[in-house]
Write an enzyme that holds these catalytic residues in place. Structure first.
Site, PDB file in Angstrom:
ATOM      1  N   SER A  26      44.015 -23.730  -8.842  1.00 47.17           N
ATOM      2  CA  SER A  26      45.002 -24.293  -9.741  1.00 47.17           C
ATOM      3  C   SER A  26      45.665 -23.200 -10.583  1.00 47.17           C
ATOM      4  O   SER A  26      46.285 -22.294 -10.036  1.00 47.17           O
ATOM      5  CB  SER A  26      44.323 -25.373 -10.591  1.00 47.17           C
ATOM      6  OG  SER A  26      45.242 -26.126 -11.316  1.00 47.17           O
ATOM      7  N   HIS A  70      47.820 -26.718  -5.920  1.00 45.99           N
ATOM      8  CA  HIS A  70      48.163 -28.137  -5.964  1.00 45.99           C
ATOM      9  C   HIS A  70      49.205 -28.346  -7.057  1.00 45.99           C
ATOM     10  O   HIS A  70      49.503 -27.431  -7.816  1.00 45.99           O
ATOM     11  CB  HIS A  70      46.936 -29.028  -6.168  1.00 45.99           C
ATOM     12  CG  HIS A  70      46.193 -28.802  -7.444  1.00 45.99           C
ATOM     13  ND1 HIS A  70      45.002 -29.415  -7.727  1.00 45.99           N
ATOM     14  CD2 HIS A  70      46.451 -28.033  -8.540  1.00 45.99           C
ATOM     15  CE1 HIS A  70      44.570 -29.039  -8.917  1.00 45.99           C
ATOM     16  NE2 HIS A  70      45.435 -28.200  -9.433  1.00 45.99           N
TER      17      HIS A  70
END
EC number: 3.4.21.92
Length: 196
Positions: free
Chosen positions: A96, A121
């Site tokens: 992330s 993501h």
């Protein structure tokens, strides 16, 4: 508990906590969730080392599940602001926001250990219960702006198109070291202190 290292010097013994000793060798450990206190500590260390000698590399070891976008971008902006090259070495995972930070190291000096993982993501966020509809729309618009900004950074760092990043980050997209190298987020895999 933080380990202590004892060194023999010409003036006798000197003890350091392990992180202070690593900092002496221009090594910064970015571990755990990315949040404001951790980011402030990383930023302070980057600024300190750059002020000490901006001709030497700084070594940023990364092992994080990600976290706060604003805290992570503050680290990235500082990495780009200072004159010192920042080598990034991923161990464990850069997930992330950790991917944004690790891939923002100086190009040609972004590394990964062989069993580490990368995750991209889309950014997450939301509103609590009792939130007004207008506020929900504001939060949704801000999330879209944030996603575009992060996709641009990942595109710049990897050489992939924003369209490709957008598609891959639609859901959790995990990569091992070889896949991360092929994707363009790192420049080499480190094995036994050697580049592969």
């Amino acid at each position: 508990m933080i380990p202590v290292v004892i060194e023999q010097t010409s003036r006798g013994e000197r003890s350091y906590d392990i992180y202070s000793r690593l900092l002496k060798d221009r090594i910064i450990m970015l571990t755990g969730p990315v949040e404001d206190n951790m980011a402030n500590s990383i930023i302070a260390q980057l600024l300190f080392l750059d002020a000490q000698d901006n001709t030497k590399d700084i070594y940023l070891y990364v092992n994080t599940p990600g976290g706060s976008v604003s805290a992570g971008l503050a680290i990235v902006d500082t990495m780009n602001f200072i004159k010192s090259d920042v080598q990034t070495i991923v161990m464990g995972m850069a997930a992330s926001m950790g991917t944004i930070i690790a891939s923002s190291g100086t190009k040609g000096k972004r590394f990964m250990l062989p069993n580490a993982e990368y995750l991209i993501h889309q950014p997450m966020g939301g509103t609590g219960s009792g939130t007004q509809q207008t506020d929900m729309a504001i939060v949704a618009e801000q999330l879209l702006k944030t996603r575009k900004r992060l996709e641009k950074i990942l595109s710049d760092n990897s050489g992939k198109t924003i369209k490709q990043i957008h598609k891959d980050a639609e859901r959790d997209y995990w990569m091992d070291a070889k896949e991360t190298l092929e994707y363009g987020f790192i420049d080499a895999i480190m094995e036994n202190n050697e580049l592969k």
